[in-house]
Scaffold this active site. Structure first.
Site, mmCIF file in Angstrom:
data_model
loop_
_atom_site.group_PDB
_atom_site.id
_atom_site.type_symbol
_atom_site.label_atom_id
_atom_site.label_comp_id
_atom_site.label_asym_id
_atom_site.label_seq_id
_atom_site.Cartn_x
_atom_site.Cartn_y
_atom_site.Cartn_z
ATOM 1 N N GLY A 68 -2.563 -4.320 0.799
ATOM 2 C CA GLY A 68 -3.404 -5.519 0.714
ATOM 3 C C GLY A 68 -2.651 -6.328 0.834
ATOM 4 O O GLY A 68 -1.116 -6.979 0.708
ATOM 5 N N GLU A 84 -5.451 -6.769 6.189
ATOM 6 C CA GLU A 84 -4.313 -6.409 5.874
ATOM 7 C C GLU A 84 -4.077 -4.627 5.721
ATOM 8 O O GLU A 84 -2.829 -4.215 6.175
ATOM 9 C CB GLU A 84 -4.214 -7.026 3.955
ATOM 10 C CG GLU A 84 -4.177 -8.176 3.657
ATOM 11 C CD GLU A 84 -2.626 -8.394 3.668
ATOM 12 O OE1 GLU A 84 -1.783 -7.806 3.928
ATOM 13 O OE2 GLU A 84 -2.835 -9.848 3.958
ATOM 14 N N GLU A 88 -0.273 -3.579 7.859
ATOM 15 C CA GLU A 88 0.737 -2.968 6.489
ATOM 16 C C GLU A 88 0.443 -0.995 6.629
ATOM 17 O O GLU A 88 1.283 -0.862 6.235
ATOM 18 C CB GLU A 88 0.054 -2.828 5.312
ATOM 19 C CG GLU A 88 0.201 -3.851 4.836
ATOM 20 C CD GLU A 88 0.486 -4.311 2.760
ATOM 21 O OE1 GLU A 88 0.221 -3.246 2.459
ATOM 22 O OE2 GLU A 88 -0.136 -5.408 2.379
ATOM 23 N N ASP A 109 10.094 -15.459 -16.753
ATOM 24 C CA ASP A 109 11.428 -15.080 -17.769
ATOM 25 C C ASP A 109 12.168 -15.981 -17.867
ATOM 26 O O ASP A 109 12.530 -16.685 -18.678
ATOM 27 C CB ASP A 109 13.032 -14.223 -16.144
ATOM 28 C CG ASP A 109 12.042 -12.993 -16.589
ATOM 29 O OD1 ASP A 109 11.736 -12.425 -17.481
ATOM 30 O OD2 ASP A 109 12.615 -12.214 -15.720
ATOM 31 N N GLU A 139 7.133 2.725 1.652
ATOM 32 C CA GLU A 139 6.224 4.507 2.175
ATOM 33 C C GLU A 139 5.070 4.673 1.563
ATOM 34 O O GLU A 139 4.198 3.029 0.866
ATOM 35 C CB GLU A 139 7.073 5.488 1.494
ATOM 36 C CG GLU A 139 7.293 5.548 -0.274
ATOM 37 C CD GLU A 139 8.154 6.696 -0.811
ATOM 38 O OE1 GLU A 139 7.909 7.705 -0.504
ATOM 39 O OE2 GLU A 139 8.551 6.331 -2.098
#
Length: 171
Positions: A68, A84, A88, A109, A139
């Protein structure tokens, strides 16, 4: 831990959705300051298995999730999920159906406003191609919906269950 909330859309008839409007491009800074950034999840199943990628890029880099990415200005979520998936994984999908929506809110942060993504999960049929991980995925693998690899992205378990069994559950 990111905040998350699952939303289950009401079913709709084809053509019932409004046509997309041309929206200005948004950056991650916009998502922090002005509201959620819209993205899609391409959810493909084969029997009791779901297709997952291990993310190479933020948010949630290194986690397992659905293929996605962001929705381009003027692009419908169904079109974005098909694009997508192809980019991908190399797969051609079809028959897109909105399955659920997930709020992903990540604290920063630096103490600045949190980064907020609204992820629309779109269920797709696998029409053609053999899955192969692209450069934005570390992967790719098929996994049973009830035995997912860890760590997983927000709400992958709930969305996978809904996609395979048709049973929707939100926290």
């Amino acid at each position: 831990m990111p905040h998350r909330r699952c939303h289950e859309p009401e079913p709709f008839a084809t053509g019932e959705m409004n046509q997309p409007s041309a929206l200005p491009s948004r950056t991650n800074e916009d998502a922090r300051a002005g509201g959620p950034r819209l993205a899609v999840l391409a959810v493909v199943t084969a029997g009791a298995q779901v297709l997952l990628v291990r993310r190479a890029n933020p948010p949630q880099a290194g986690h397992w999730g659905f293929p996605g990415g962001k929705v381009e200005p003027g692009e419908r979520v169904e079109e974005a999920a098909l694009r997508e998936l192809r980019e991908e994984t190399g797969l051609t999908g079809g028959n897109p159906r909105v399955l659920a929506a997930v709020d992903l809110i990540e604290e920063t942060d630096s103490g600045s406003a949190p980064l907020h993504h609204l992820l629309v999960a779109v269920r797709l049929d696998w029409l053609a191609g053999q899955p192969k991980a692209a450069d934005d995925a570390l992967e790719l693998r098929w996994s049973r919906w009830d035995r997912l690899p860890q760590p997983c992205c927000a709400d992958v378990d709930r969305v996978a269950k809904a996609a395979v069994t048709g049973v929707r559950s939100c926290p």
